[in-house]
Design an enzyme around this catalytic site. Structure first.
Site, PDB file in Angstrom:
ATOM      1  N   SER B 127       0.832  -1.204   0.000  1.00 36.79           N
ATOM      2  CA  SER B 127       0.000   0.000   0.000  1.00 36.79           C
ATOM      3  C   SER B 127       0.863   1.248   0.000  1.00 36.79           C
ATOM      4  CB  SER B 127      -0.863  -0.029   1.261  1.00 36.79           C
ATOM      5  OG  SER B 127      -1.331   1.257   1.581  1.00 36.79           O
ATOM      6  N   TYR B 151      -0.697   0.137  10.237  1.00 36.21           N
ATOM      7  CA  TYR B 151      -0.975  -0.577   8.988  1.00 36.21           C
ATOM      8  C   TYR B 151       0.163  -0.379   7.983  1.00 36.21           C
ATOM      9  CZ  TYR B 151      -3.391  -1.610   4.550  1.00 36.21           C
ATOM     10  OH  TYR B 151      -3.744  -2.100   3.322  1.00 36.21           O
ATOM     11  N   LYS B 155       2.769  -3.224   6.486  1.00 36.40           N
ATOM     12  CA  LYS B 155       2.973  -3.442   5.051  1.00 36.40           C
ATOM     13  C   LYS B 155       4.451  -3.264   4.685  1.00 36.40           C
ATOM     14  CE  LYS B 155      -1.193  -4.391   3.400  1.00 36.40           C
ATOM     15  NZ  LYS B 155      -1.467  -5.737   2.817  1.00 36.40           N
TER      16      LYS B 155
END
Lengths: 327, 327
Positions: B127, B151, B155
């Protein structure tokens, strides 16, 4: 002020404990206790007046970290790792110690934070191995981390964890990306990078040393004294001035092997230089080609981290700190 | 050709299974089996002739990965993750699913590699959350990953693991850094980024939508169709041409909210634009300020990854794929 050093039996860990003993204070507070942890029992530093606790622990055991922080040290220096070569040969061991061990430590602190508000300063030693070829010279502070070793990968991951745990307020972390340490004291070892130190340290005491690469190889260096200085400054610095990007490429000296040799000639004469034997080694030359030639390190310099500005100075530091000040 | 999709019940996962069904082949080989895994049972794609296995598994259970690869799928698409907002609210859950779950998968493959030489292609969805403000525009391919969410951290860590496991030859991995997907089909959701899709999707069907930020906000977009295209291309591409830096910022379209609205006006008229209600939201504006305005994505473009080149096109893709081709 209670200080925990994890990886206290290593070269930098020992020098750090000595420096802390000499300074007697950190963050402007008197050092009253030191816990020295490593997988083997570390030596207590000479002349420390406070309480010393020696812990022989394996950080890759999940319970070790909780034990180490049970007495709630104010500052934690985390230097423990297995080295690059070993992490490359033993994939599982590398991840277990260099990644899981660090994560256990961070998790133990987070849980303590939730339980009783504990929030120590955590100074983590990272490495220039977080970057990988092809590399520009100098490497900017904003260059991406694309390590080409498992060791570098593990350090880069721990950097990310350190930033995230710090951002969430679980501890006050700072990551210190050390240059290659030169001149490394002790005996020649089998590390591929060992020659950068060997070709200076051995001739300075009249011993031969082998140079396996060409004189045009450029690399990034700082003395053991500077490395300890970075860690101390990382413990003292106001983290508000650092901001959310908590991992800093330290300043250092970018020099070719030829420049190292010229400095040796200036400091110790032609006789010393003649002790360097040129024995090209294809494998070491190939490994070397992927190493960092040097960093801009603008952020770290602006934040007050200081390294040597010439190889003459690096050699003189070695003579002062390891050879009693004279050749 | 046996394909495993992990995260098959999600929006991109479902579209991927449909596309694979329509193509009938991957890497030039006929697709004979698909395993569709998710934490809930995914739907089998309509019209697939081969064998379909539906697995409802929790990837954060250590044994799940071994079970998923027991039948040795040739290509693994790993799309499973809990989303940014949830990972931010539940620190432990985020790391358990987004980091540990991925690591279990990679480890299971490595152990299979050691046992019987299994070496699948692994296409991992990363992402743009791996970067964090302050950000240049456009963001170069070599920009560092300094995420400002857990998050994004998870990633970025998985990207590092993917590169290291690939470098060691444990699998053939490629990481696909997806832009924000726009227009996201379905109902408006509570994601802070939801408005980018809402302000187009809702007016296209005569519904009101709320715009909580100014029209000068610039962000980075690609359609769901392009996202699926990236994954397919990531599965087909010759990884020799990619080299050791396995994580690629995908191409996309950098546009301001104002440019989105102009495209809506061109495609659907003033009536549609009038359905956008401006309701500034301080919190969303603040979150937005840290998001990526756009990437160079030079490497991915050179490697043949393709995205939309105008918002008109993004809107038309939505009309074709979600609204049966007409307004």
């Amino acid at each position: 002020m209670h200080i925990l050093v994890i990886g206290a039996a290593g070269m930098v860990g020992r020098k750090l404990a000595q420096r802390l003993t000499r300074d007697g204070e950190l963050q402007g507070r008197q050092i009253t206790a030191m816990t020295l942890a490593d997988v083997v029992a570390a030596d207590a530093p000479d002349g420390f007046d406070g309480r010393v606790t020696i812990e022989a622990v394996d950080l890759s055991e999940p319970a070790s970290a909780e034990r180490l922080i049970a007495s709630r040290p104010d500052v934690i220096f985390h230097l423990a790792a297995i080295v690059s070569g070993e992490a490359e040969l033993d994939f599982e061991k590398g991840y277990k110690i260099n990644l899981d061990g660090t994560r256990y430590l961070f998790e133990a602190i987070r849980l303590a934070r939730m339980a009783d508000g504990y929030c120590p300063r955590v100074v983590f030693t990272s490495s220039i191995a977080v970057v990988g070829a092809p590399l520009p010279y100098p490497i900017p502070d904003e260059f991406h981390t694309t390590p080409l070793t498992s060791y570098g990968t593990q350090k880069a991951i721990c950097e990310l964890l350190l930033s995230d745990y710090s951002r969430k307020g679980y501890f006050d972390g700072i990551g210190i990306r050390l240059p290659t340490i030169c001149i490394r004291p002790g005996k020649p070892n089998k590390a591929a990078s060992g020659f950068f130190s060997n070709i200076l340290r051995e001739p300075l005491v009249g011993q031969e040393a082998i140079l396996p690469v060409g004189e045009d190889v450029r690399h990034w260096h700082a003395s053991p004294r500077s490395a300890v200085g970075f860690l101390i400054h990382g413990a003292n610095i106001d983290l508000e001035t650092v901001g959310p990007r908590r991992n800093l490429s330290m300043p250092g000296l970018s020099a070719t092997v030829g420049e190292q040799i010229e400095a040796l000639r200036r400091v110790a004469g032609e006789k010393a230089v003649k002790l360097i034997r040129h024995e090209p080694d294809e494998m070491i030359m190939r490994i070397c080609a992927g190493w960092a030639p040097g960093f801009e390190a603008n952020r770290a310099r602006a934040l007050g981290f200081i390294a040597e500005s010439s190889f003459d100075e690096i050699i003189r530091v070695h003579i002062e700190d390891e050879l009693g000040g004279k050749l």
